[in-house]
Design a protein around this motif. Structure first.
Motif, PDB file in Angstrom:
ATOM      1  N   SER A   1      49.041  36.751  45.282  1.00 25.16           N
ATOM      2  CA  SER A   1      47.840  36.419  44.522  1.00 25.16           C
ATOM      3  C   SER A   1      47.557  37.480  43.461  1.00 25.16           C
ATOM      4  N   LEU A   2      48.092  38.691  43.654  1.00 22.81           N
ATOM      5  CA  LEU A   2      47.858  39.740  42.651  1.00 22.81           C
ATOM      6  C   LEU A   2      48.795  39.573  41.467  1.00 22.81           C
ATOM      7  N   ALA A   3      49.990  39.074  41.725  1.00 27.62           N
ATOM      8  CA  ALA A   3      50.979  38.972  40.654  1.00 27.62           C
ATOM      9  C   ALA A   3      51.443  37.533  40.527  1.00 27.62           C
ATOM     10  N   PRO A   4      50.718  36.731  39.795  1.00 27.50           N
ATOM     11  CA  PRO A   4      51.124  35.324  39.648  1.00 27.50           C
ATOM     12  C   PRO A   4      52.390  35.210  38.810  1.00 27.50           C
TER      13      PRO A   4
ATOM     14  N   SER B   1      42.660  34.527  46.092  1.00 30.03           N
ATOM     15  CA  SER B   1      42.528  34.798  44.662  1.00 30.03           C
ATOM     16  C   SER B   1      41.427  35.826  44.402  1.00 30.03           C
TER      17      SER B   1
ATOM     18  N   VAL C   1      42.111  40.252  44.016  1.00 29.98           N
ATOM     19  CA  VAL C   1      42.325  41.091  42.834  1.00 29.98           C
ATOM     20  C   VAL C   1      41.021  41.784  42.429  1.00 29.98           C
TER      21      VAL C   1
ATOM     22  N   VAL D   1      41.198  41.513  32.924  1.00 30.66           N
ATOM     23  CA  VAL D   1      42.493  41.491  33.617  1.00 30.66           C
ATOM     24  C   VAL D   1      42.388  40.716  34.923  1.00 30.66           C
TER      25      VAL D   1
ATOM     26  N   CYS E   1      42.069  37.026  34.374  1.00 26.57           N
ATOM     27  CA  CYS E   1      43.345  36.409  33.993  1.00 26.57           C
ATOM     28  C   CYS E   1      44.206  36.185  35.227  1.00 26.57           C
ATOM     29  N   LEU E   2      44.332  37.236  36.053  1.00 25.98           N
ATOM     30  CA  LEU E   2      45.208  37.128  37.220  1.00 25.98           C
ATOM     31  C   LEU E   2      44.700  36.058  38.177  1.00 25.98           C
ATOM     32  N   SER E   3      43.427  36.173  38.542  1.00 29.25           N
ATOM     33  CA  SER E   3      42.897  35.274  39.559  1.00 29.25           C
ATOM     34  C   SER E   3      42.810  33.847  39.034  1.00 29.25           C
TER      35      SER E   3
ATOM     36  N   SER F   1      44.710  32.523  36.688  1.00 31.79           N
ATOM     37  CA  SER F   1      46.030  31.911  36.526  1.00 31.79           C
ATOM     38  C   SER F   1      46.610  31.482  37.877  1.00 31.79           C
ATOM     39  N   VAL F   2      46.334  32.259  38.923  1.00 34.49           N
ATOM     40  CA  VAL F   2      46.779  31.826  40.260  1.00 34.49           C
ATOM     41  C   VAL F   2      46.154  30.478  40.611  1.00 34.49           C
TER      42      VAL F   2
END
Lengths: 228, 307
Positions: free
Chosen positions: B99-102, B207, B210, B232, B235-237, B239-240
């Motif tokens: 979940s941290l690195a989609p 999600s 992060v 940031v 975006c990460l959460s 996009s997951v």
């Protein structure tokens, strides 16, 4: 006699098995010695009240000692009680009372909040470990988690004494050191008792909530500032 | 150190664990045995008649279905919830990292959950986030007023309950709404991908992970840093979440897709920005920081100024 013979006919099949009259049916019915001694050991009816209370207090004190010196012993697990946790929890909540926050009702931890966080927190942690498949009973886990608050309660007492001398940078550093040490101690003690109840690939999952629980209590103790 | 003094206790627990493992195996084996038993008489019969060859297969299917029904306990029992905690440490690590690195095109539900959604991760991630927000909000508040002799720091415990309400309602009600929406769209348009409620809850819970490092970074009193971390994390959460729900929405009308995706992203942004504004905002000069949180500022102002 005829009546008697008639009455005995239904049992005619059993007549071969009859015990001959020469051998008398006799013997000693021995009552096993166990119950009587157990009665002696556990009879609390005719002992003085002082002894009863002292025995319970001794059990609680013994468990306190086990928390202070956490070797992997099952004394905390074998006979649980919730007296110690209640005592510690009430002490903690009472000592956290009377902070600066009380004066203007500004949302410092109140008695009820501390009480609820400790009990609700330990119940949730216990449920978590049971759901993960731990082999420890519900109240055993509650007992361990409650007793392991003791280092943090002692840290709070130290903090209050330190705060008497003032609340400067030095006092904060001392308090930080004391709370960190006692937080580590609490976590270490509780994991020493609880970790074995989990499978090895789930230990971290069971220990993390315990860590969080003591961390939050440690935070409440560290940020406590008395009213002046 | 002290554990070496009595190794027996250690052993006992290990054995208990082993026994548990063995028991599990025993249970599965016994089920297989039952299946075999039921198969054997049928297969002997089937030797005589070729036409009856399909019979055992059907009965096996039926038995499997029945045993599956037996396994799923009703929701008021403890065993029902135990299913959602049937997870190991490395699974949780993988899921959090996932979940941290989609990764583009990687569906979180299909790649990591694999029909085994857990509640451990979502629950403890939410709890950690609640306390992280409350604690770092307090520390940020303290740092803002550090060195100001007129200000006396008071811990604000109310932040815990407010953060808990906000985060737990986000992590439960948004998945509930999304699940309902997907169910409704599934009825209208035949979709190949459908997610269960627990899977959606699980994705939402993971999600949020992060935000935990992000919230800790918010302690530093730089506004630009806070906004950068929010961007940031968002975006990460986001996009997951979008990549996970994309397969379930793909075949729908473009309007519905846009509405759902923007809804997911907006709610996520609302939570992040709302938390930042509420717990980390700079208080206006001349006001007490506690007022930002209090519902009745006038009463507080009188109380604060009186001593």
């Amino acid at each position: 006699m005829a009546l008697a013979e008639e009455a005995s006919t239904p049992f005619v099949g059993l007549s071969n098995v009859s015990i001959s009259e020469e051998i008398p049916v006799e013997g000693n019915i021995t009552v096993p010695a166990g119950p009587s001694t157990r009665d002696d050991a556990f009879s609390t009816l005719d002992e003085p009240v002082k002894e009863t209370i002292l025995r319970d207090l001794r059990a609680v004190g013994n468990k306190f000692f086990h928390v202070l010196y956490p070797k992997r012993s099952s004394a905390l697990l074998r006979d649980w009680d919730l007296w110690g946790p209640l005592l510690l929890c009430v002490t903690l909540a009472l000592l956290l009372q009377g902070g600066a926050a009380d004066s203007d009702d500004q949302g410092g931890p109140q008695f009820a909040e501390v009480f609820v966080i400790i009990w609700f927190g330990s119940i949730v942690i216990t449920l978590n470990s049971k759901l993960l498949g731990g082999t420890i009973s519900f109240f055993q886990s509650l007992c361990v988690l409650g007793y392991c608050i003791m280092p943090l309660t002692m840290a709070l007492v130290v903090c209050r004494i330190v705060l008497l001398s003032g609340s400067g940078m030095v006092s904060f550093a001392v308090r930080l050191a004391v709370v960190t040490a006692s937080f580590g101690w609490s976590t270490f003690a509780s994991t020493a008792f609880l970790a074995d109840s989990q499978l090895s690939n789930r230990k971290a999952l069971a220990i993390y909530p315990v860590f969080l629980f003591y961390f939050v209590i440690g935070w409440m103790i560290l940020t406590f500032s008395p009213r002046n | 150190m002290a554990s070496k003094n009595d190794p027996f206790q250690f052993q006992e627990f290990d054995e208990a664990g082993d026994l548990l493992e063995a028991n599990r195996d025993a249970v599965t084996i016994s089920i297989e045995n039952e299946d075999l038993k039921s198969q054997r008489p049928r297969s002997t019969v089937g030797f005589a008649q070729d036409a009856a060859d399909e019979e055992p297969l059907i009965s096996d299917d039926r038995e499997e279905l029945l045993s599956g029904q037996k396994k799923s306990a009703p929701f008021w029992t403890f065993e029902y919830y135990q299913r959602f905690f049937d997870i190991e440490t490395h699974h949780v690590k993988e899921r959090i990292l996932g979940s941290l690195a989609p990764w583009p095109g990687k569906n979180f539900i299909q790649a990591y959950l694999r029909k085994n959604p857990d509640l451990y991760g979502p629950f403890w991630i939410c709890t950690t986030l609640v306390f992280a927000i409350a604690i770092s909000g307090n520390i940020a508040n303290f740092l803002q007023h550090y060195g100001n002799p007129g200000h006396k720091y008071t811990p604000d415990f109310r932040k815990v309950s407010i953060a808990a309400t906000a985060i737990f309602s986000y992590a439960w009600f948004v998945p509930l709404g999304l699940w309902g929406l997907l169910l409704w769209r599934n009825n209208k348009i035949l979709n190949l991908v459908s997610y269960s409620f627990m899977e959606i809850v699980c994705v939402y819970g993971y999600s949020l992970s992060v935000y935990i490092p992000a919230v800790v970074l918010w302690i530093l009193p730089y506004e630009w840093l806070r906004w950068v971390t929010i961007a940031v994390a968002l975006c990460l959460s986001g996009s997951v979440l979008v990549m996970t729900f994309w397969p379930a929405l793909r075949d729908d009308h473009p309007k519905v897709i846009i509405a759902t995706v923007s809804g997911i992203v907006l709610l996520n942004a609302l939570l992040a920005v709302g938390c930042k504004m509420y717990f980390f905002s700079k208080p206006e000069p001349g006001k007490e920081p506690g007022q930002m949180v209090n519902s009745s500022p006038t009463v507080k102002a009188i109380k604060v100024t009186s001593p």
